[in-house]
Structure formats: C-alpha cells, structure tokens
Write an enzyme that holds these catalytic residues in place. Structure first.
Site, mmCIF file in Angstrom:
data_model
loop_
_atom_site.group_PDB
_atom_site.id
_atom_site.type_symbol
_atom_site.label_atom_id
_atom_site.label_comp_id
_atom_site.label_asym_id
_atom_site.label_seq_id
_atom_site.Cartn_x
_atom_site.Cartn_y
_atom_site.Cartn_z
ATOM 1 N N HIS A 1 -4.386 0.988 7.534
ATOM 2 C CA HIS A 1 -3.062 1.605 7.612
ATOM 3 C C HIS A 1 -2.955 2.774 6.640
ATOM 4 O O HIS A 1 -2.508 3.872 7.008
ATOM 5 C CB HIS A 1 -2.001 0.542 7.295
ATOM 6 C CG HIS A 1 -0.598 1.037 7.338
ATOM 7 N ND1 HIS A 1 0.322 0.609 8.281
ATOM 8 C CD2 HIS A 1 0.084 1.908 6.546
ATOM 9 C CE1 HIS A 1 1.482 1.202 8.067
ATOM 10 N NE2 HIS A 1 1.362 1.998 7.009
ATOM 11 N N GLU A 2 -3.361 2.558 5.384
ATOM 12 C CA GLU A 2 -3.220 3.604 4.376
ATOM 13 C C GLU A 2 -4.208 4.750 4.627
ATOM 14 O O GLU A 2 -3.867 5.923 4.421
ATOM 15 C CB GLU A 2 -3.405 3.034 2.971
ATOM 16 C CG GLU A 2 -2.401 1.965 2.592
ATOM 17 C CD GLU A 2 -0.952 2.380 2.799
ATOM 18 O OE1 GLU A 2 -0.635 3.589 2.682
ATOM 19 O OE2 GLU A 2 -0.119 1.507 3.097
ATOM 20 N N HIS B 1 -2.884 7.220 7.083
ATOM 21 C CA HIS B 1 -1.926 8.188 6.539
ATOM 22 C C HIS B 1 -2.618 9.473 6.085
ATOM 23 O O HIS B 1 -2.035 10.558 6.158
ATOM 24 C CB HIS B 1 -1.193 7.589 5.344
ATOM 25 C CG HIS B 1 0.035 6.807 5.698
ATOM 26 N ND1 HIS B 1 1.088 7.358 6.395
ATOM 27 C CD2 HIS B 1 0.389 5.520 5.433
ATOM 28 C CE1 HIS B 1 2.038 6.448 6.553
ATOM 29 N NE2 HIS B 1 1.627 5.325 5.980
ATOM 30 N N CYS C 1 6.013 0.137 7.922
ATOM 31 C CA CYS C 1 5.578 1.265 7.094
ATOM 32 C C CYS C 1 6.749 1.715 6.237
ATOM 33 O O CYS C 1 7.880 1.833 6.727
ATOM 34 C CB CYS C 1 5.100 2.405 7.988
ATOM 35 S SG CYS C 1 4.554 3.884 7.077
ATOM 36 N N LEU C 2 6.463 1.993 4.970
ATOM 37 C CA LEU C 2 7.503 2.468 4.064
ATOM 38 C C LEU C 2 8.036 3.832 4.476
ATOM 39 O O LEU C 2 9.124 4.221 4.055
ATOM 40 C CB LEU C 2 6.956 2.527 2.634
ATOM 41 C CG LEU C 2 6.520 1.191 2.029
ATOM 42 C CD1 LEU C 2 5.923 1.411 0.642
ATOM 43 C CD2 LEU C 2 7.676 0.200 1.978
ATOM 44 N N GLY D 1 0.835 -1.189 0.000
ATOM 45 C CA GLY D 1 0.000 0.000 0.000
ATOM 46 C C GLY D 1 0.871 1.240 0.000
ATOM 47 O O GLY D 1 2.029 1.201 0.440
ATOM 48 N N GLN E 1 2.834 9.938 1.403
ATOM 49 C CA GLN E 1 4.134 9.276 1.502
ATOM 50 C C GLN E 1 5.079 9.652 0.366
ATOM 51 O O GLN E 1 6.282 9.376 0.454
ATOM 52 C CB GLN E 1 3.951 7.759 1.553
ATOM 53 C CG GLN E 1 3.266 7.279 2.827
ATOM 54 C CD GLN E 1 3.164 5.773 2.872
ATOM 55 O OE1 GLN E 1 2.215 5.200 2.357
ATOM 56 N NE2 GLN E 1 4.153 5.129 3.474
#
Length: 218
Positions: A175-176, A179, A133-134, A75, A80
């Site tokens: 999660h996304e 953000h 997380c990226l 994702g 991000q």
C-alpha cells in the site's frame, strides 16, 4: 484485481523535495495529511539520492512517525504529507482481536523507515481484504494483494536491505509503496466493495470478506 494500474508521471524535482521538506520540518507542528485530488498523490515520487542532510532526513522520519501515530495508521508515505519523495514509514503494534489477526495474518511490525522501496511478489498466492487510506478518509474497499513479497529498500543510512513480508505486513508495504508511484488503493480495489467507514462498521467488520463478497457481488 482490476488489471494493471498505471503509475504517475515525474512532476517534481529535487528542489521541490527540498522545499517541501523544509516547510514540514520548520513548521513546528505535525503536517496535515493531504487527501485524494492533491497532485502529489498522483505523481511519481523522486528517488532519494542524498538530496537531504542526514540530520534533516532523520527529523523528517520522526515527524512522519508521529503523524502516522496521531492519525492513527500503520503506514505513511511522504507524498501523503505533500513531499514527493520515495520515503515511507511502517509500524503495526496495535492490539487486534485474535480472530481478526488470524484471518488477516496480522502480526506485529516494528517501526521501519524505507527509502526507494520495491515490492516483488513471491509466488502467486493473493489475499483479499478491506483496507483504507489516510488520504481517502472515511472509505474502505477490498483490494487483492500478493500474500508474500520481498521488500527491497534503502534504510535511513542508505544501506540496501531486503525483507520478506507476509500477510498484513506485506499489505502495508505494498500500500505505502504504491503511494510512491502515484497509485491509490482505490485504483486496485473491487469497486463494488467500496463502503463508508460507517457502513463497514455496521455490516462488514468481519475477520474475512466472505459475506461482503456474497452480498455486494464482487
């Protein structure tokens, strides 16, 4: 879960969105994934209300998909890559061991682009697993999430939709979506579970978190 998590404030405007998108689309290279501490990750993203032409939105979604694949991840939210817009892409087609897939209810998720998403828990059941997380490279922690959600969103043509997601698919969507309100997974995590990727691989890479919970006392 550590109680209610405050969201971010609206720090950006539609003009900020357009400028950020233009910079990404016109760069000719995949954008860098910004890391924790960048202001865009702590702001309320701007709802999509047609600020971008359809062709530019489509190009942005393609770039986000390629960036997610290159990371690699399952994702990616627009903040991000420095864009304060309520847009995320999801996809989980990775092969994982059968035991892990069963313990995490991890099933394939075909590519999905979501605008202005909202996640509503269905029932009271939760699931607890390590996630990373990226935008927080090198770390993981256990997060409690709703086991089943209704994901309401607009598709890339502006058509409203609702999908019921369970298991790992529901975790990715939550999660996304977090953000887009300025929330990172660490805000919801059991902090005693925090581990580097190296220590996770050495000690806690199990289908479930039972041993980690016992040893790390969370």
């Amino acid at each position: 879960m550590n109680g209610p998590v405050p969201g971010g404030r609206q720090l950006f405007t539609a003009d900020d969105v357009r400028a950020a998108v233009a910079a990404v689309v016109e760069s000719g290279a995949l954008p860098a994934i910004v890391q924790a501490g960048h202001p865009v990750l702590r702001a309320q993203a701007v709802p999509f209300t047609g600020q971008l032409p359809e062709t530019q939105l489509a190009r942005l979604i393609d770039i986000m998909r390629d960036t997610m694949h290159a990371a690699p991840g399952v994702g990616l939210a627009a903040p991000q890559i420095g864009i304060p817009l309520q847009l995320a892409v999801l996809e989980d087609l990775y092969d994982v061991p059968e035991e892990n897939a069963a313990a995490r209810e991890r099933r394939p998720l075909e590519f999905l682009a979501i605008l202005n998403p909202r996640c509503t828990p269905v029932g009271t059941e939760t699931a607890s697993h390590y996630e990373g997380c990226l935008s927080m490279s090198g770390w993981q922690a256990v997060v409690d999430r709703a086991a089943t959600i209704d994901l309401a969103y607009d598709d890339d043509h502006g058509v409203p939709a609702v999908r019921r997601l369970t298991g790992w698919q529901a975790r990715i969507a939550q999660h996304e979506t977090d953000h887009l309100s300025g929330t990172l997974y660490l805000d919801r995590a059991h902090t005693r579970s925090v581990t580097s990727d190296e220590e996770y691989a050495a000690h806690w890479a199990r289908p479930d978190i039972a041993e980690a919970r016992q040893v790390l006392h969370f």
